[in-house]
Design an enzyme around this catalytic site. Sequence first.
Site, PDB file in Angstrom:
ATOM      1  N   LYS A 280      15.031  -1.810   5.264  1.00  0.00           N
ATOM      2  CA  LYS A 280      15.415  -0.460   4.836  1.00  0.00           C
ATOM      3  C   LYS A 280      16.596   0.005   5.672  1.00  0.00           C
ATOM      4  O   LYS A 280      16.666  -0.300   6.863  1.00  0.00           O
ATOM      5  CB  LYS A 280      14.245   0.515   5.074  1.00  0.00           C
ATOM      6  CG  LYS A 280      13.095   0.401   4.113  1.00  0.00           C
ATOM      7  CD  LYS A 280      12.031   1.461   4.422  1.00  0.00           C
ATOM      8  CE  LYS A 280      10.796   1.312   3.567  1.00  0.00           C
ATOM      9  NZ  LYS A 280      11.011   1.575   2.136  1.00  0.00           N
ATOM     10  N   ARG A 354       2.094  -3.261  -2.636  1.00  0.00           N
ATOM     11  CA  ARG A 354       1.390  -3.849  -3.784  1.00  0.00           C
ATOM     12  C   ARG A 354       0.816  -5.224  -3.432  1.00  0.00           C
ATOM     13  O   ARG A 354      -0.170  -5.649  -4.021  1.00  0.00           O
ATOM     14  CB  ARG A 354       2.343  -3.909  -4.987  1.00  0.00           C
ATOM     15  CG  ARG A 354       3.587  -4.735  -4.754  1.00  0.00           C
ATOM     16  CD  ARG A 354       4.680  -4.444  -5.778  1.00  0.00           C
ATOM     17  NE  ARG A 354       5.359  -3.168  -5.532  1.00  0.00           N
ATOM     18  CZ  ARG A 354       6.303  -2.660  -6.305  1.00  0.00           C
ATOM     19  NH1 ARG A 354       6.685  -3.306  -7.378  1.00  0.00           N
ATOM     20  NH2 ARG A 354       6.875  -1.512  -6.002  1.00  0.00           N
TER      21      ARG A 354
HETATM   22  N1  BES Z   1       6.569   2.588   1.450  1.00  0.00           N
HETATM   23  C1  BES Z   1       7.556   2.434   0.473  1.00  0.00           C
HETATM   24  C2  BES Z   1       7.537   3.555  -0.567  1.00  0.00           C
HETATM   25  C3  BES Z   1       8.078   4.876  -0.126  1.00  0.00           C
HETATM   26  C4  BES Z   1       9.439   5.100  -0.124  1.00  0.00           C
HETATM   27  C5  BES Z   1       7.230   5.892   0.212  1.00  0.00           C
HETATM   28  C6  BES Z   1       9.928   6.343   0.251  1.00  0.00           C
HETATM   29  C7  BES Z   1       7.727   7.127   0.582  1.00  0.00           C
HETATM   30  C8  BES Z   1       9.080   7.352   0.595  1.00  0.00           C
HETATM   31  C9  BES Z   1       7.345   1.102  -0.290  1.00  0.00           C
HETATM   32  O1  BES Z   1       6.803   0.086   0.434  1.00  0.00           O
HETATM   33  C10 BES Z   1       8.709   0.671  -0.739  1.00  0.00           C
HETATM   34  O2  BES Z   1       9.525   0.431   0.088  1.00  0.00           O
HETATM   35  N2  BES Z   1       8.888   0.590  -2.047  1.00  0.00           N
HETATM   36  C11 BES Z   1      10.142   0.230  -2.614  1.00  0.00           C
HETATM   37  C12 BES Z   1       9.859  -0.624  -3.836  1.00  0.00           C
HETATM   38  C13 BES Z   1      11.077  -1.267  -4.418  1.00  0.00           C
HETATM   39  C14 BES Z   1      11.647  -2.301  -3.467  1.00  0.00           C
HETATM   40  C15 BES Z   1      10.693  -1.904  -5.740  1.00  0.00           C
HETATM   41  C16 BES Z   1      10.897   1.501  -3.008  1.00  0.00           C
HETATM   42  O3  BES Z   1      10.257   2.442  -3.466  1.00  0.00           O
HETATM   43  O4  BES Z   1      12.094   1.544  -2.787  1.00  0.00           O
HETATM   44 ZN    ZN Z   2       8.267  -1.060   1.499  1.00  0.00          ZN
END
Ligand code: BES
Ligand code: ZN
Length: 502
Positions: A280, A354
């Site tokens: 990230k 997931r």
């Molecule tokens: N923990 C994050 C989701 C999240 C993002 C929660 C921002 C709260 C605020 C999750 O693990 C994630 O990173 N999801 C990705 C999925 C994508 C790569 C398909 C996302 O939401 O960007």
């Molecule tokens: Zn994530």
Amino acid sequence: MNIQLKFNASAHSSDELVILPSFSKGKGDKATLVDSDWTKELRSTFKTIKSASTFKGAKGSSFQFTTTEGLSVLIIGLGEKSDYDYEALRRATAGIVKKISGSNEKASIMIDGFVVKNKIEESMQAFAEAFYMTTYNFDKYLSKKNKPKLKNLFVESSQKTSALKKAQIAFDNGQKVAECVNVGRDFVNEPPNVLNSVTYAKEIEKDVKANLKGVKVKILGKAELKKEKMNMFLSVNNGSAHDARLVHLEYTPKKATKKTKHIALVGKGLTFDTGGYSLKPGGSMMNMKFDMAGSATVYAAFRAAVLLGLDVKVSCFLGMTDNAVNEHATMPDSIVTARNGKTVEILNTDAEGRLVLGDVLSYASDLKPDAIIDAATLTGACLVALGTEVCAVLGNDKKLTDSLLSAAKETDEYMWPLPIIEEWRDDMKGSMSDLKNIGGSSFGGTAKAAAFLENFVGEGVSWAHLDIAGVGDSQKHLPYCPSKGASGIIVRSLVRFLANQK
Ligand code: BES
Ligand code: ZN
Ligand code: ZN
């Protein structure tokens, strides 16, 4: 803060603040004050105060004055009586707590006028929930703590003793629920250098042993997870300095029969989400300690079900790891075999929740519960779809999602359904593996994540998924939630859902 609650307290002392409700009738210039819950003396004193003439009992307003006898009185404006409901009571309670906790040691609230539609028990529960949810603060790392002045709050009522006895029980129940909300908030707010999968599991076990009599605890470590073939879950843990944990809790009510419903709760417990190799960016990584909020939410609801002695069997599964990077971390393009035998191509290591949940859902399905509900901070897409104020619900059984929506409505929490359509199921299918962990486009991301999860729910098992990515944190619009940090939202919906399983 040591809050003492007493029903039917006696005369007020001059160092005490007396809190009374007021309503308004009509709008704008035509609005008039409704003061039916006041004594005759108070009404006439109020009339002699010049500045009081502009106070019309509007929602969110208040007016404070001192009587000739030296008694301090705080009048709370509750707005139109026809609009007044439990959520208005919760918000008014939060307003009162914020107003008085720093200024008074002693206060008395005349509760009868605050009761919603003559429902004293429900009102007392809402009052207690809001009261203890508002007094929460996470100050363990602050050198200077902000100690509230308020020590004693007396709740006064002129209702019959029999009604007050029930009210006291309802109040205690509200306090228990709020206490569980606050335990969950504490876990979420704990920083990742303190809370990791190993310490988190230990702390849960400690809390269960100390406070939840009769609850069975089983903790699966890395070796057990390997035995269970939870390779998706383990793939997320590959880059971590801390071994993964799966905490399995079980509560069976005392009077359980064959008819007793069995609900399984599953929570995403990512103690930190860096994204892994699909790292990230700095700004998005900030606050990812809250990626275990799903597990804290289901644990808090489980804890409340036990403390309230609800007549439902509850199994709780918390999947704990962080998503970090080291030389062992899972690389994008890896293909792993899930616990249920399906193969998954991990195209993005940031879609890790997931992977953890999939294996845990498969594990929970083995118990053949009447329903599985998972809660997770699963997708950023949820914030795009529903903002930061609304929780998404999806699943494979409309009756189940409808009952969750009803529970949310009954507890005044925002929840909204999203569909899982065939096209999104197809989008999650792989070409070299059964499934991919991300879709072809980021559109509809919340539902595509749910379409992925669905593959790991056992045949014939009812399942619902709650995406709390928006509501888990900083609910500024809710006065009984801290403006920054864990919210504890959705715990009350889940507790109500469990209580409704009769
Ligand atoms: N923990 C994050 C989701 C999240 C993002 C929660 C921002 C709260 C605020 C999750 O693990 C994630 O990173 N999801 C990705 C999925 C994508 C790569 C398909 C996302 O939401 O960007
Ligand atoms: Zn994530
Ligand atoms: Zn995550």
